[in-house]
Design an enzyme around this catalytic site. Structure first.
Site, short mmCIF file in Angstrom:
data_model
loop_
_atom_site.label_atom_id
_atom_site.label_comp_id
_atom_site.label_asym_id
_atom_site.label_seq_id
_atom_site.Cartn_x
_atom_site.Cartn_y
_atom_site.Cartn_z
N ASP A 117 15.05 55.99 35.21
CA ASP A 117 14.35 54.71 35.29
C ASP A 117 13.66 54.51 36.65
OD1 ASP A 117 13.49 52.23 34.44
OD2 ASP A 117 15.50 51.44 34.09
N GLU A 140 12.57 43.35 26.73
CA GLU A 140 13.31 42.89 27.90
C GLU A 140 12.62 41.69 28.56
OE1 GLU A 140 13.42 46.10 30.70
OE2 GLU A 140 11.31 45.89 31.25
#
Length: 676
Positions: free
Chosen positions: A427, A482
């Site tokens: 990430d 998200e």
């Protein structure tokens, strides 16, 4: 007599006449320059697609330029291609053609991981223009798009200072432009696509890819790149005209860490890539469609990518995953304290096993720190969780920042493999320069050597690397669910029916669907710890057919899923890879409907924006003479007031039927169709 021969003869006469009056060196240089200039235009070179619907007209006089024509419609009136390599003549300018080669191909590609199709027909006509400079440009024409790339043959490594990728459209076309604000190209590339016109963007504004363009006659184009290796990502800048021009992140010479995961660029090189001098450069790609829905079936990014390099692939297993981060581990109805601990993750494993999910993810927080990714925190025992999951056929995936992975890659991956982990979610890369492009490839290759799959988050858009390394299961690079945790105007139903025609066309998209707390536009509110989605429950469920990701998430709380096992069981029945994809309906920003086949079942999904909608679906894709039993998940009659309202119904279908689908505002519809 050849005009070039006459020109050379005249030049020699002039040279002999003037030599008595000028220094020999200066005159010789003048004549050599004259010889190298194409004084008379070289004839255009044409390339047609296999079905003759697309035509590329290439011109080599002065600058290398080309036009794209569809029937009688000019889609791109003037495109310029060039490479600026340090200490080399500008490639693509004043080139002289040495030879032209043509080839036609009609082959099948069989993806290791069948994201959209298990068999892809790769039919194209190719044109190779070889120049006297030793460089080559390759054009390919498909019936649903065109592409070109440069090939160079320099002996030593080179610094590429710039590449010109300019397009001029004949009209001030409609564009959906994914605006990027950061001038250093530092971004998570979660694009919101602004609906505007090409001339409304200035040279100060740039966009990430893809760029959606609609011509005056309604032909759709999607601009992107493919086979991006050892190079920098392409971006487009506006010019306040019908022209767009290219830009690239430069090589970073000096950088520093901001907090634990962000990059501050302190010094750039004056070039975009240092690379081998003998190589093929990325493909510059223009997909072409008569209507939006055709983009859903376009595989050109994958087709143009480098073939699979992995010898062993049987360990690569797509599937669905129960994910912890979106729901903040807010498990309830249990006799232990929920959080980042083994009891909580065993609960995830039990949930996954009950519904046949293949994986759970331990996201940020499982390790002692975000930079110490080889030592679990005291409340986590990864080998114990792996063993517990293995007994229930549930694998474990671990999250990590990219920087600690980059600094100690082989050691980290070796430890994960020893633990029995199935994959990694890496990430916050948030860059698009050459180093980051190479990091993607190094990670994928090293992970494959340890039989680990990869999910790339905080990532730029897919460029086909998942064909070269099929252990790449998904990419983020999307304004996904998200965002509902902190925003009410970013990931909305209009955005969610834009993505299938933009970002998703390029490849797998880790949107992370599955919200069980659903809200109307009026009732939605931000809640970071117990998030909800905009739109109906049926809208979320339809994403499991519409959105493509070989690792597909169930993002919500397992406790929420267990409260509604009818819905959860329905979601769990959806595969994550497909044998066949058939686009049924689609209009960007408004609605989408797609059918996908796996084995003897079809899975259909439809979604709408905030407008209620009726769609008529034609069942021509079913097999003649067969009967099908159907399970339908649709908006409830009150879903416009209470978004979680849904209805499950059953039907019998045969080929040729027409089915009317009704969707509430922000609604959806899906069906599982099984051959009897």
């Amino acid at each position: 007599m050849d005009a070039t021969f006459i020109l050379k003869a005249v030049a020699i006469i002039i040279f002999i006449t003037m030599i008595q009056h000028k220094p020999v060196k200066a005159l010789f240089a003048w004549v050599c320059c004259l010889f190298s200039v194409n004084a008379f235009p070289q004839a255009p070179i044409f390339l047609k697609s296999p079905g003759n619907n697309l035509t590329i007209e290439v011109n080599t006089k002065d600058s290398l330029s080309w036009r794209l024509i569809k029937g009688h419609e000019t889609l791109i009136s003037h495109a310029v291609a060039g490479l600026d390599i340090a200490h080399k003549p500008y490639i693509g300018f004043n080139e002289q053609v040495k030879s032209v080669d043509r080839v036609a191909k009609n082959e099948m590609i069989y993806p290791v991981v069948a994201v959209r199709q298990k068999a892809i027909r790769d039919a194209y006509n190719e044109l190779r223009i070889n120049f006297r400079s030793g460089n080559t440009i390759i054009f390919r024409a498909y019936d649903n798009g065109v592409a070109y790339r440069w090939v160079t043959h320099f002996k030593d490594s080179v610094n590429v200072e710039n590449e010109i990728v300019d397009y001029v459209f004949p009209d001030n076309n409609r564009v959906l432009w994914g605006i990027e604000e950061n001038k250093q190209f530092l971004s998570h590339f979660e694009l919101l696509f602004k609906d505007s016109t090409v001339a409304s963007f200035s040279k100060e504004q740039h966009c990430g890819l893809p760029l959606y363009v609609s011509s005056a006659a309604g032909t759709r184009m999607l601009l992107t790149e493919a086979d991006l290796l050892d190079y920098s990502n392409l971006f487009f800048f506006g010019t306040n005209s019908n022209k767009i021009t290219s830009g690239f992140p430069k090589v970073i010479l000096k950088e520093s860490l901001v907090r634990d995961r962000s990059t501050k660029i302190e010094e750039n090189a004056d070039y975009i890539a240092r690379t081998t001098g003998s190589r093929s450069f990325p493909w510059r790609l223009v997909m072409v469609a008569n209507e939006d829905k055709e983009l859903l079936e376009n595989n050109l990014v994958y087709q143009l990518a480098s073939p699979n390099t992995l010898k062993s692939t049987d360990w690569i297993v797509p599937g669905k995953a129960s994910w912890d981060w979106w729901n903040d581990n807010n498990i309830y109805g249990v006799d232990f304290r929920s959080g980042i601990n083994n009891q909580t993750y065993k609960y995830y494993i039990d949930f996954a096993a009950r519904f046949g999910l293949q994986y759970i993810i331990l996201d940020e927080g499982w390790s002692k720190s975000t930079w110490d990714v080889i030592h679990p925190r005291d409340s986590i025992n990864v080998p114990e969780l792996v063993a517990y999951g293995k007994a229930k056929n549930v694998g474990v995936i671990l999250w990590t920042l990219w920087q600690p992975m980059d600094k100690d890659m082989d050691n980290v991956l070796s430890i994960y493999a020893q633990w029995g982990v199935k994959g990694v979610k890496v990430d916050f890369m948030a860059r698009a320069d050459q180093y980051m492009v190479n990091f993607y490839e190094r990670l994928s290759a090293n992970a494959a050597s340890h039989h680990l799959m990869v999910d790339l988050h905080g990532a730029y858009k897919p460029t086909g690397l998942n064909r070269r390394y099929p252990n790449i299961m998904s990419y983020e690079g999307v304004r996904g669910m998200e965002n509902y945790k902190w925003s009410d105007d970013e990931a909305t139903p209009p955005h969610e029916v834009t993505l299938p025609f933009t970002r998703m066309v390029l490849g797998a998209m880790d949107f992370t669907p599955g919200a069980m707390r659903n809200a109307t536009k009026r009732d939605f509110h931000i809640n970071f710890d117990a998030p909800m989605s905009q739109g109906t429950r049926a809208h979320q469920v339809a994403m499991y057919a519409v959105y493509e990701s070989p690792w597909q998430m169930l993002a919500d709380n397992p406790s929420n899923y267990l409260r509604d096992t009818a819905c959860t069981g329905y979601i769990a029945a959806f595969p994550t890879t497909w044998d066949t994809t058939v686009a049924l309906q689609g209009k960007i920003k408004e609605y989408v409907a797609v059918a996908r086949k796996k084995g003897n079942q079809w899975f259909i999904g439809a979604m709408t924006n905030w407008s209620p909608r009726d769609l008529t679906l034609h069942l021509d894709f079913l097999d003649a003479g067969k009967k099908y039993k159907v399970k339908i998940f649709s908006d409830g009659i009150n879903a416009d007031k209470f978004a979680e309202d849904y209805r499950i119904a059953y039907a019998a279908w045969v080929k040729g039927q027409e089915v009317t689908v009704h969707m509430q505002p922000g609604g959806g519809w899906s069906a599982i169709v099984t051959e009897e």
